[in-house]
Design an enzyme around this catalytic site. Structure first.
Site, PDB file in Angstrom:
ATOM      1  N   ASP A 135     -13.384   4.310   2.926  1.00 21.13           N
ATOM      2  CA  ASP A 135     -12.496   3.911   1.828  1.00 21.13           C
ATOM      3  C   ASP A 135     -11.802   5.149   1.293  1.00 21.13           C
ATOM      4  O   ASP A 135     -12.409   6.230   1.210  1.00 21.13           O
ATOM      5  CB  ASP A 135     -13.293   3.235   0.702  1.00 21.13           C
ATOM      6  CG  ASP A 135     -13.809   1.863   1.099  1.00 21.13           C
ATOM      7  OD1 ASP A 135     -13.197   1.227   1.983  1.00 21.13           O
ATOM      8  OD2 ASP A 135     -14.818   1.420   0.523  1.00 21.13           O
ATOM      9  N   ASP A 149      -8.937  -3.859   3.380  1.00 14.49           N
ATOM     10  CA  ASP A 149      -9.215  -4.593   2.144  1.00 14.49           C
ATOM     11  C   ASP A 149      -7.942  -5.214   1.580  1.00 14.49           C
ATOM     12  O   ASP A 149      -7.956  -6.354   1.087  1.00 14.49           O
ATOM     13  CB  ASP A 149      -9.841  -3.659   1.105  1.00 14.49           C
ATOM     14  CG  ASP A 149     -11.201  -3.146   1.535  1.00 14.49           C
ATOM     15  OD1 ASP A 149     -11.861  -3.836   2.340  1.00 14.49           O
ATOM     16  OD2 ASP A 149     -11.590  -2.060   1.083  1.00 14.49           O
TER      17      ASP A 149
END
Length: 235
Positions: A135, A149
């Site tokens: 991330d 995402d």
């Protein structure tokens, strides 16, 4: 009396192939973009160090996430991996019934996002089925995500809108097909009644009246002949 809706119209095979091709293409683009940006983040960012992009609103911060979004389900990476695999299998199975372009876009984004994070869980440290997701997109101080995402969130929004609009996977709309089927049945019934009320042959009205009038009785053979009485004419 209620009528059960007839079968949904079949989608043209050529159109279905185009939709499936678009779904797979969008999923592939999403997957490549996700993995490419993650590779860039691993090279350009330092773990845990935030770079401001739009002040506190948006930043770049490299993190390795063992759980789901928002740091949820940490320690159950294997379960999240199985869920991602199940999502991929379901999308592949339902793709054969596609008849809606919007559904193809939503499922393509969902498939690409699921595959993007699944690749991390399968092939990144600390091991297969336990890999940590990369991330690097930081939203305020809320959470850090990635391109996969974003694709999943957009797909979820599209699927919600399609469900609220009543648009099915095959492109038909809930309620409308049943109404069309009932209207078609009503038209067919009206046509049948009109056909039964129509005259059997196109006979002119004057001929019909003539044929329906009773024939004058013929005079009897032995009836006396009455001479005609001359009528008086006024001069």
């Amino acid at each position: 009396m209620s009528h059960s809706p007839g079968p949904a119209p079949a989608t043209d095979p050529a159109r279905r192939r185009r939709l499936v091709t678009g779904l797979v293409g969008l999923a592939a683009v999403t997957l490549v973009l996700d993995q490419a940006t993650k590779a860039w983040a691993l090279q350009a960012l330092d773990e845990g160090v935030r770079r401001e992009v739009l002040g506190d609103l948006l930043g770049l911060q490299l993190l390795f996430n063992p759980g789901a979004a928002l740091g949820l389900a940490t320690g159950t990476t294997w379960l999240l991996t199985l869920v991602a695999i199940a999502v991929v299998v379901v999308i592949v199975r339902v793709a054969g019934r596609l008849g809606s372009r919007a559904w193809a876009v939503a499922l393509g984004l969902l498939l690409g996002g699921a595959l993007g994070n699944l690749v991390d869980r399968l092939f990144r440290a600390p091991g297969v089925f336990r890999g940590h997701v990369v991330d690097f997109i930081a939203y305020l101080d809320w959470f850090v995500g990635n391109v996969a995402d974003i694709a999943i969130v957009v797909a979820a929004g599209l699927l919600m809108i399609l469900s609220l609009m009543g648009i099915r996977l095959d492109g038909t709309r809930e309620g409308r097909d049943a109404d069309d089927h009932e209207a078609a049945e009503a038209d067919a019934a009206d046509g049948a009644r009109a056909g039964s009320d129509a005259p059997a042959a196109d006979v002119p009205a004057s001929d019909a009246r003539a044929s329906d009038a009773p024939a004058a009785p013929a005079p009897a053979a032995d009836a006396p002949v009455v001479p005609e009485t001359p009528t008086r004419r006024d001069v």
